[in-house]
Design a protein around this motif. Sequence first.
Motif: not given
Lengths: 437, 333
Positions: A130, A138, A143, A181, A183
């Motif tokens: 991640r 995060d 996010t 992601q 976000g």
Amino acid sequence: MARRRGNGFCGSTEHLVNRRAFLGGTALATAGLASDMTSLDVLRTPALANQLRRRGKRVILLWLAGGASQLETWDPKPNRPTGGPFGAISTNLEGVRISELLPKMAQRLEHTAIIRSLNTKDGSHGSAARMMHLGRRDEPNVTYPDLGAVCARELGQADSKVPDYVSFYTATEGRGNALGQSGFLGARYMPMFLTTNTKPENLSRLETISDLDHRERMDLRALISQRFAAGRDSNTLDSHNEAYARVRGLMASEELFDVSGEPQWIRDRYGPSLFGRQALVARRLVEAGTPFVKVSRAWWDSHGQNFETHLELVSELDHVMSTLLDDLKSRGMLEDTLVITLAEFGRTPNINPSLGRDHFARAWSASLTGCGVKGGTVYGETDADGQHVKDGEIGAGELFATIYQALGIDHQHEYFVGARPLPLTNPGIEPVSEVLA
Amino acid sequence: MSDPAKLKVVKQVDRPDILFSIARLPESTQLYVGSSDQRVYSFDAFDEKSKPQAFVGHRSYVSGLVLTDSGQLVSGGYDGRLIWWNRESRDQVRSLTAHQKWIRRVDVTPDGRTVVTVADDMVCRLWDAESGKLLRELRGHKPQTPHHFPSMLFCTGISSDGKLLATADKVGHIVVWEISSGKKLKELDAPKMYTWDPKQRIHSIGGIRSLAFSADSRLLAVGGIGQIGNIDHLGALARLEVFDWQKGERTHEFPGDKFKGLFERLIFHPQGKWLLGAGGDHNGFIKFIDLDSKKVIRQEKAPMHIHDLVVDENYNRIYAAGHGKVVVWEMDG
């Protein structure tokens, strides 16, 4: 969806040139004058200068999922207890040696910056992956978008007919750690995520639906959505509608995923592996304008038989990466395309009883090639056994700041989530200027 | 004598390195070990004052060691070099590039006159032990796996009459050769020794790591590891198959019941009392099998992953080299 500074938020001069207006209104002018950009008055406006610099920039991320060994790639330690059985070979850079498993790359380092001093402090696949997608962690209430989403946002064109962010991950192990992601940028910047082969599924129009039918369905959906959205202020709705607005363009891009359109000799050069075919698709996509493609090669997690595993996977990486760089270079694309090799971490210098190497985030390597990079550079140094960073230690944030800068993206550029300004990298993070062109 | 029921560790020597090969001077406890630090060491296993003496010359792991008929020590390494040593002076008598890739195993015929090497260039070469002259090349293994990766030629087995040689590779292919002519006599396959993961991890692991002929040369034992679910690790039971090689029949199959990892070495008792196997994963094991009853006589955890072992003239004492240790077992009570 988050708003960038410049969308009418804070009154900065950057607002005078927003991205869509720039791409539309100034496209003709800039195309004509790009050959002598220094003469453009508009370049006195930093925002416009940055946008110009970013035009046509692309990224291909070779994601070495599971954690490739730095000792068997970019930072060999021959003749040391930790070095393993592979030797180090000379390269086309004086004084620079890399693993003997990379003989083709060894002759192509003039466009590459090797970074040997990552200390990312996280040896767990999930959280480390991640972090190495986001360049940071995060927060409980924020996010962040991953590298692909940021590049799609910053380098893509709103009306593009090709996808902005394509991600290949065919192996199943570790796939969940490498999901896209977007976000706070919203679903518009989620990747087209391909898991089964090189072609996206369900991208073609059904044969039972005519093109006219399809257009009318799109129009009807848009009408209903527009009425629903009237009077509502919803980031989700905005994002949803933006994604739908691009459907027909994406459908038209299906042929980019079909390598049968390439001459046989080019397909042969990339080789028979799935990784090779996906790298070829990546080249086709960036050539057509896709700003970010991630080709994941899993799975490098060699707790047992590290050397046999790396003999297979590094040999494949060497062939595919060198072919990709040659191909990009021969097409005049390498100076605008950044090719990255990156993983969630490296592997332990210590060799375990199964002749494996375990997770290691304290001193490991990545590479940047092409766009915006000072080629022929080696940045950072580990100690004799590769146990610690000796010089030039950096973390994920510095690496990401460097990548953004190489692409002409200001790493301190701020987005706004509500009233909160969020820079692309955390405050205080600086790029590694030594590897930037 | 040679009773596995009486097996016990009688000596353990800790080392800072990984030992891939071992040889023993006949009628003595003088050992030679090949190390990950690119050296060969000699020492007496039972002499506490015996300081290991280094033989310097290789440029990578020393993967094979044998003693020839004339008493010379021959070592092979991942550097592809084959080196003849004067055991007393530790000087190189001869050094040659025997293979272009890693030498995985060095063997010697029972008369000590022919040295055999296999390497990842997928060639088996036979060398005159005295002169170092290349006698023969045996080519019978494919250079690539079916999935386009480099294959590996891991091991050899030589019959006790010195007439037969077996070679085996990563994908589980075995070739039996007639040493005198270089003629290929038989091809066998043990495909369960090779794991290709097409879905989760998209690479491979495994391979045949050990071979041994029975004293009458009728049976060929083949050791490795079974099919692995998670190929990040040596995560399957050590696997042993035995072939009546002339008939091409698999006569025994031991998928394992206790220890995970690779069978790195196999040795038949000359009177057929047992088949000894050893190897490991993160841990090590030593195992005795009775082929008549098809049962495991005894199996014990070893102090380390064993990469190589030799037995003494009476088959009572076992000398093993592996990850950070040399261990000696006895079986005479």
